[in-house]
Design an enzyme around this catalytic site. Sequence first.
Site, PDB file in Angstrom:
ATOM      1  CG  ASP A 163      11.900  -9.746 -58.634  1.00 52.10           C
ATOM      2  OD1 ASP A 163      12.346 -10.564 -59.443  1.00 52.10           O
ATOM      3  OD2 ASP A 163      12.579  -9.268 -57.716  1.00 52.10           O
ATOM      4  CG  ASP A 201       7.509  -8.668 -52.072  1.00 55.95           C
ATOM      5  OD1 ASP A 201       8.727  -8.746 -51.839  1.00 55.95           O
ATOM      6  OD2 ASP A 201       7.007  -7.744 -52.752  1.00 55.95           O
ATOM      7  CB  CYS A 220       2.336 -17.180 -31.729  1.00 57.27           C
ATOM      8  SG  CYS A 220       2.893 -17.945 -33.262  1.00 57.27           S
ATOM      9  CB  CYS A 223       3.958 -20.764 -35.098  1.00 53.72           C
ATOM     10  SG  CYS A 223       5.427 -20.438 -34.094  1.00 53.72           S
ATOM     11  CB  CYS A 226       4.730 -20.168 -30.123  1.00 54.83           C
ATOM     12  SG  CYS A 226       5.536 -18.619 -30.615  1.00 54.83           S
ATOM     13  CG  HIS A 254       7.611 -16.791 -34.233  1.00 53.93           C
ATOM     14  ND1 HIS A 254       6.434 -17.071 -33.580  1.00 53.93           N
ATOM     15  CD2 HIS A 254       7.770 -15.447 -34.144  1.00 53.93           C
ATOM     16  CE1 HIS A 254       5.921 -15.956 -33.093  1.00 53.93           C
ATOM     17  NE2 HIS A 254       6.716 -14.953 -33.426  1.00 53.93           N
TER      18      HIS A 254
END
Lengths: 425, 425
Positions: free
Chosen positions: B95, B317, B355, B357, B360, B386
């Site tokens: 930014d 973002d 999920c 991931c 999980c 996660h």
Amino acid sequence: MTPEFSFQATHRDEATHARAGIIKTAHGSFETPVFMPVGTNGTVKALTQEMLEDAGASIILGNTYHLYLRPGHEVINRLGGIHRFISWSRSLLTDSGGFQVFSLGPLRKIGEDGVEFQSHIDGSSHLITPEKSIDIQVALGADVIMAFDECSPFPTSHEDALKSLNLTASWAARSRRHFDRLHAGQSTGPNPGACTDSVGNTLAPWEPGTGGGQGSRIDGDQRFSGDPVNPGQAIFGINQGSVYTDLRERSLEGLLEIGFDGYSIGGLSVGEDKEAMLRVISHIAPLMPADRPRYLMGVGSPEDILAAVEQGVDMFDCVMPTRNARNGQLFTHRGKLNIKNARYREDGGPIDDECGCPVCLRYSRAYLRHLYASGEILGSVLNSLHNVRFYLDMMAGIRQAIRLGAFARFRTCFLTDLARGQDSD
Amino acid sequence: MTPEFSFQATHRDEATHARAGIIKTAHGSFETPVFMPVGTNGTVKALTQEMLEDAGASIILGNTYHLYLRPGHEVINRLGGIHRFISWSRSLLTDSGGFQVFSLGPLRKIGEDGVEFQSHIDGSSHLITPEKSIDIQVALGADVIMAFDECSPFPTSHEDALKSLNLTASWAARSRRHFDRLHAGQSTGPNPGACTDSVGNTLAPWEPGTGGGQGSRIDGDQRFSGDPVNPGQAIFGINQGSVYTDLRERSLEGLLEIGFDGYSIGGLSVGEDKEAMLRVISHIAPLMPADRPRYLMGVGSPEDILAAVEQGVDMFDCVMPTRNARNGQLFTHRGKLNIKNARYREDGGPIDDECGCPVCLRYSRAYLRHLYASGEILGSVLNSLHNVRFYLDMMAGIRQAIRLGAFARFRTCFLTDLARGQDSD
């Protein structure tokens, strides 16, 4: 003795007492001498279990005192025991809580029956007896648990150390008796702590792989009830006696009379100088049974570990690699490096040229310094990963050297390298 | 326009403004709509770069304001630029620092030339002008950088918003001009910022893989000098105008006159209500050039993102997934879950049944609650992993739905699931 637990010395160094061996627990085998990263609250601070596996950790430690207070051993037991709770399918050891309670200082009162203390979390009052410590450890279900002991402060008189020793001896016998009572009948018939999955199959919670670490999805419906969750548990006795070698011998005799799966050296690294510590280790370790593992509790620096291995010690634990990491102190083959140091501000090189850990392969000292200076969590993660890997790699080097009959030479080279240093602070 | 940067819309949803596309930067290609995890200090808080790669992050964000103050853009530049400094070989966006400076409140003073402010770290005084912001961003070497803008506070009058808009317009022109000046001549001849390795080969720092992420050892001798380090940089302009759609249009006209590689919507999620935010987005996004990426800055919740995608936004973002994770708030397909909640104390199931991931697959709610309650670093690590993965997976679902011509249906189902909820707190 516990049938699921065994130790075999496979190599003995000719020039020293050092030995290499294999320990088998209910969660698998690993080679010794071994370093156990400390997972106080059921987590080796800042590291995922995947990172520990990748780093080669074969056994980690949990603290009974902490887990008893939070989340509580009953909770962990109902969730299937400590392995399943933290999702760790390799070996795990819990201490007895004795040392932590000892460390509470004014918050604890020691009596014949046990120790009364106030929680460091909420000030609530608790009494831990040898039986209670074993209850908790059996409920947690580690592969190796420890008899409840009293750790003498330093300095302590011969008279006080003797008194404390007698208490520890009586607690060791009570610990062993209670352990046997809880585990009586465990080896026959179905395991009362076993878990039944949704289709009625009995799952052994202590079986490697059921902790979910192999990519299998965890299942909230797999609940355990009853206790113990790990019938393959082994129990170690703890040698005390402060810096007095006659008391250390007397303590060991008492433990041998009771009989344990392994023998620990406790009460060191509590303020005595290095020389006194090494004197105790070199006196007592070689007297311990050759066919049982020897575990030096809470020690220590790479130099301490090398010295103790030389005296025949097989197992180690210490918070040093993780605690120092969070404070920015990193272990390298050329001694310690303080990442806070301004000299690393624009240093694009790795922490340690000779290290093959994921941190040294990818991240620079400059970046790690920046993370530390910015108070970023990632700094603690990466520093801890490197330091734990450094310790585990050192142990692998020690084991190989012993197998090759070259431990003394390895030790000399390693210490010479360490002493070269790279950091003035 | 920057030749190394391109955007191509590959699919347009028939029922809405939603579109899927591909952005190509100097560090590779990725699909849009895309979510960029925020790495304020050069680290997406609590996550390793390996974790981000495994989670599928194709582009991350760095904050110019923070990196300018610490460790300093010159340091990062001398170390080869932001990619090499943090060891990230995929795309990266910085930014302009405008929003952070705006957030400093009483610590900053806005003038025609730029913004004077005091560091939140040590109170030192600094002046950031559009030219300075571009200097810093070119020295950092991100793939996409932002024009320097003023973000109006909320609420703000039409008159004040117009005044601020005119300032932003003038700063946008100065940013573009300075960017072009710094990059002039970059596309011909050898790159002055290129690095020569130990055997004399020229290494392009912006080439994927040179960040050390592929297992190649980092090398402290590979130093860069000169600036810019990334000749393939693109620059985006930022649309302002508070909640006034006429001002938003006027702002966009100014940006289009200057010409940018992409167009951002700034100044939202600063206190206005959701309805006002969505009104601005749905008014201005479809007016932005169809052949350039549209980036909604700092927004937002899964619901916000779905709404903005529907209006044709391509890039997002937000600190929400990582910040909320550290506070114990976890995103799931059935809405948010507060891991602090006592109901999870003995919950052996994963955060989110749907999920895939690594968290999980392996760790239980009970363990994550325990880690949070114990203040353990690992809690922040696993929760962040996660949440970031939840966001990235949601974006993958959005992209697939757009490609299948079923975005509206995806959005309805996703929102219905979210609204089912699972946590009363």
